[in-house]
Design a protein around this motif. Sequence first.
Motif, short mmCIF file in Angstrom:
data_model
loop_
_atom_site.label_atom_id
_atom_site.label_comp_id
_atom_site.label_asym_id
_atom_site.label_seq_id
_atom_site.Cartn_x
_atom_site.Cartn_y
_atom_site.Cartn_z
N SER A 114 60.04 24.38 46.00
CA SER A 114 59.59 25.83 46.45
C SER A 114 59.81 26.88 45.70
CB SER A 114 59.95 25.77 47.96
OG SER A 114 59.28 27.21 48.50
N GLU A 115 60.81 27.04 45.25
CA GLU A 115 61.23 28.03 44.38
C GLU A 115 60.61 28.07 43.01
OE1 GLU A 115 65.37 27.50 43.66
OE2 GLU A 115 66.12 28.53 45.56
N VAL A 117 57.57 26.82 42.67
CA VAL A 117 56.24 27.28 43.29
C VAL A 117 56.08 28.77 43.38
CG1 VAL A 117 54.38 27.31 45.03
CG2 VAL A 117 55.70 25.18 44.31
N VAL A 118 57.04 29.35 44.04
CA VAL A 118 57.19 30.76 44.08
C VAL A 118 56.92 31.50 42.71
CG1 VAL A 118 58.57 32.86 44.94
CG2 VAL A 118 58.17 30.94 46.31
N ALA A 121 53.57 31.21 41.35
CA ALA A 121 52.91 32.16 42.10
C ALA A 121 53.11 33.58 41.78
CB ALA A 121 52.70 31.98 43.56
N THR A 162 48.62 33.76 47.61
CA THR A 162 49.36 32.43 47.19
C THR A 162 50.87 32.66 47.19
OG1 THR A 162 47.51 31.62 46.21
CG2 THR A 162 49.55 30.47 45.70
N LEU A 163 51.11 33.85 46.57
CA LEU A 163 52.78 34.09 46.47
C LEU A 163 53.49 34.28 47.64
CD1 LEU A 163 55.24 34.93 44.73
CD2 LEU A 163 54.26 37.14 44.76
N SER A 166 53.92 31.05 49.55
CA SER A 166 55.03 30.19 49.02
C SER A 166 56.26 30.84 49.28
CB SER A 166 54.59 30.33 47.37
OG SER A 166 53.44 29.85 47.00
N GLU A 169 56.87 29.74 52.85
CA GLU A 169 57.27 27.99 52.92
C GLU A 169 58.85 27.99 52.32
OE1 GLU A 169 56.98 24.07 53.33
OE2 GLU A 169 56.12 25.57 54.14
N MET A 170 59.14 28.88 51.30
CA MET A 170 60.66 28.81 50.98
C MET A 170 61.58 29.16 51.89
SD MET A 170 62.28 30.22 47.72
CE MET A 170 61.93 31.92 47.95
#
Length: 383
Positions: A114-115, A117-118, A121, A162-163, A166, A169-170
């Motif tokens: 997840s990190e 993905v962040v 993003a 999206t950011l 993300s 979610e994190m």
Amino acid sequence: MKLTPKQRQSIPLIVFVLLLLTIFIFVAVRSGPLAPISVTLSTVESRTISPDLSGVGTVQARYTYKIGPVITGKIASLNVNVGERVEAGQLLGEMDAVDIAQRLQAQEAAIRSSEAVVLQATAKEDYAKSQARRYEQLILTRGTSEETLLSKRQELAIASATLSASISEMARLRAERDALLSQLKNLNLIAFADGLVAARNAEPGSTVTAGQTVIEIIDPDSLWINARFDQHSAEGLAAGLPAEITLRSRQSQTLAGSVLWVEPKADAVTEEMLAKIVFATTPTPLPSIGELAQIRLRLPALAETPTVLNAAIRTLNGQRGVWKLTQDGILFVPVVLGRTDLDGYVQVLEGLQVGDQVVLYSDKTLKADSRIHITGSLTGTSR
């Protein structure tokens, strides 16, 4: 008239027979079936009585603490046994989580993903911002079209959304990891308060589910009796009344107590009032939880009324009454009774007056035509 020799010889025999008949009649009247029945008397008195109220109950603990795991796991060890005293904060046992280590590893991997993905993003959002600013400058010099600028602004909005998703979610994955770490800290079974171990419902090696009780602790100083009293005789039942407690296992010992409170809700099925009875001092040794107990309460004193000893009450042809002494002998008098006290006196609401004498005990069953002999005491009594 001159007796013949034969008649003179019969005179001693006749005298002997008359003597035997006299002795027989005397014995029959004095000690045989025709003899008077020995009775003792009691006088109807005007007095106040403190009625008693009897009930039964079971010993319970007011405060019970059920200690168990918050997650499913296997019991690694238990450090206490039934009957031992424990203190607040004491370690009672330890749990071995079934799969919590693997779940933590998976959660850490998901957080790292997840990190990433962040970060990705964030880079996309930064690029979309720069593109949007460049095309805003170009639109001023008419170096691009309005449609292209709107497209770049839309790309920026998508990148920002999206950011944000993300990051959320994190945060969720990190919260789940923190919950697992908290569960790891709760694998120890800790005593909530000082008390006595009353039950040990599982052994090391057993797998238990979340919320299942492993160790049950009671506060020994909070024992009370959940008592029941018949509604028909519960008039005057109130908090603060002194109580006499007799435990089923200690019939020769009477313990002092009092009524803590009367339950606001009665048992409609058994027609009983419910009350909590507390001990004046904690019994030693402690009674078993669930043990039966007999409760006797002395209610407040009532107004003066004619009273008679309960032993004088008889039942004849389905009627309750007493044998009253009259000038002609005894007479069965039906009575209406009231409350009874611990000394054996019962209120007489109708049927008798103060000063009347009634039969208390008799050595045989009485009848209306029975002859009686009044005595001070009897070796054997009959109702």
